[in-house]
Design a protein around this motif. Structure first.
Motif, PDB file in Angstrom:
ATOM      1  N   ASP A 113      25.934  -8.910  58.167  1.00 10.97           N
ATOM      2  CA  ASP A 113      26.176  -7.466  58.256  1.00 10.97           C
ATOM      3  C   ASP A 113      24.843  -6.742  58.080  1.00 10.97           C
ATOM      4  OD1 ASP A 113      28.890  -7.622  58.609  1.00 10.97           O
ATOM      5  OD2 ASP A 113      29.384  -7.286  56.501  1.00 10.97           O
ATOM      6  N   LYS A 114      24.696  -5.649  58.780  1.00 10.69           N
ATOM      7  CA  LYS A 114      23.543  -4.753  58.646  1.00 10.69           C
ATOM      8  C   LYS A 114      22.232  -5.352  59.150  1.00 10.69           C
ATOM      9  CE  LYS A 114      25.686  -2.202  54.919  1.00 10.69           C
ATOM     10  NZ  LYS A 114      25.517  -1.602  53.621  1.00 10.69           N
ATOM     11  N   PHE A 115      22.295  -6.435  59.913  1.00 14.86           N
ATOM     12  CA  PHE A 115      21.155  -6.979  60.640  1.00 14.86           C
ATOM     13  C   PHE A 115      21.615  -7.190  62.073  1.00 14.86           C
ATOM     14  CE2 PHE A 115      20.010  -8.262  56.317  1.00 14.86           C
ATOM     15  CZ  PHE A 115      18.681  -7.874  56.260  1.00 14.86           C
ATOM     16  N   THR A 116      20.793  -6.836  63.043  1.00  7.17           N
ATOM     17  CA  THR A 116      21.172  -6.846  64.451  1.00  7.17           C
ATOM     18  C   THR A 116      20.501  -7.993  65.195  1.00  7.17           C
ATOM     19  OG1 THR A 116      21.401  -4.451  64.379  1.00  7.17           O
ATOM     20  CG2 THR A 116      21.218  -5.458  66.557  1.00  7.17           C
ATOM     21  N   TYR A 117      21.296  -8.766  65.946  1.00  9.95           N
ATOM     22  CA  TYR A 117      20.762  -9.857  66.757  1.00  9.95           C
ATOM     23  C   TYR A 117      19.689  -9.324  67.714  1.00  9.95           C
ATOM     24  CZ  TYR A 117      20.421 -13.677  70.066  1.00  9.95           C
ATOM     25  OH  TYR A 117      19.937 -14.688  70.856  1.00  9.95           O
ATOM     26  N   GLY A 118      18.545  -9.974  67.747  1.00 11.74           N
ATOM     27  CA  GLY A 118      17.462  -9.605  68.650  1.00 11.74           C
ATOM     28  C   GLY A 118      16.552  -8.506  68.141  1.00 11.74           C
ATOM     29  N   LYS A 119      16.899  -7.891  67.034  1.00 16.24           N
ATOM     30  CA  LYS A 119      16.079  -6.802  66.487  1.00 16.24           C
ATOM     31  C   LYS A 119      14.907  -7.367  65.696  1.00 16.24           C
ATOM     32  CE  LYS A 119      16.301  -2.579  63.769  1.00 16.24           C
ATOM     33  NZ  LYS A 119      17.178  -1.629  63.060  1.00 16.24           N
ATOM     34  N   VAL A 120      13.773  -6.674  65.786  1.00 17.77           N
ATOM     35  CA  VAL A 120      12.564  -7.062  65.066  1.00 17.77           C
ATOM     36  C   VAL A 120      12.531  -6.338  63.722  1.00 17.77           C
ATOM     37  CG1 VAL A 120      10.041  -7.070  65.106  1.00 17.77           C
ATOM     38  CG2 VAL A 120      11.324  -7.414  67.230  1.00 17.77           C
ATOM     39  N   TYR A 121      12.282  -7.079  62.675  1.00 13.38           N
ATOM     40  CA  TYR A 121      12.195  -6.536  61.322  1.00 13.38           C
ATOM     41  C   TYR A 121      10.819  -6.860  60.747  1.00 13.38           C
ATOM     42  CZ  TYR A 121      17.250  -6.114  61.651  1.00 13.38           C
ATOM     43  OH  TYR A 121      18.514  -5.780  62.059  1.00 13.38           O
ATOM     44  N   GLU A 122      10.235  -5.913  60.042  1.00 12.92           N
ATOM     45  CA  GLU A 122       8.959  -6.119  59.365  1.00 12.92           C
ATOM     46  C   GLU A 122       9.226  -6.537  57.928  1.00 12.92           C
ATOM     47  OE1 GLU A 122       5.699  -5.878  60.204  1.00 12.92           O
ATOM     48  OE2 GLU A 122       6.028  -5.265  62.274  1.00 12.92           O
ATOM     49  N   GLY A 123       8.563  -7.583  57.484  1.00 11.65           N
ATOM     50  CA  GLY A 123       8.741  -8.016  56.113  1.00 11.65           C
ATOM     51  C   GLY A 123       7.895  -9.229  55.818  1.00 11.65           C
ATOM     52  N   LYS A 124       8.144  -9.816  54.672  1.00 14.40           N
ATOM     53  CA  LYS A 124       7.351 -10.981  54.298  1.00 14.40           C
ATOM     54  C   LYS A 124       8.242 -12.078  53.742  1.00 14.40           C
ATOM     55  CE  LYS A 124       6.236  -9.106  49.770  1.00 14.40           C
ATOM     56  NZ  LYS A 124       5.189  -8.808  48.812  1.00 14.40           N
TER      57      LYS A 124
END
Length: 81
Positions: free
Chosen positions: A11-22
């Protein structure tokens, strides 16, 4: 670092979407979800016995996955080039 979500199981994460993090550990990522809240989702896991599954991948791995899918559709042999 940029991470691409390759699952629709969170939930609350989208397939194919780019996320910035570590990366926080071998398997946990510190990235914001679609609502901007920070979570520690797993980078990979298991979906049944002997079934390894990736949830987030690097951009390089994302390109490799896409290339493999295209080659499979076209019936081309899979190679690393």
């Amino acid at each position: 670092m940029r991470w691409i979500c390759v699952t629709d199981k969170f939930d609350k994460f989208t397939y194919g979407k780019v996320y910035e993090g570590k990366s926080e550990s071998k398997n946990l990522l510190n990235i914001p979800n679609d609502d901007g809240e920070y979570h520690l989702p797993a980078q990979w896991g298991y979906d049944g016995p002997d079934n390894f599954i990736e949830y987030f991948v690097t951009e390089e791995r994302w390109q490799e996955i896409r290339k493999q899918k295209i080659n499979k559709i076209l019936g081309c042999p899979i190679n690393s080039n």
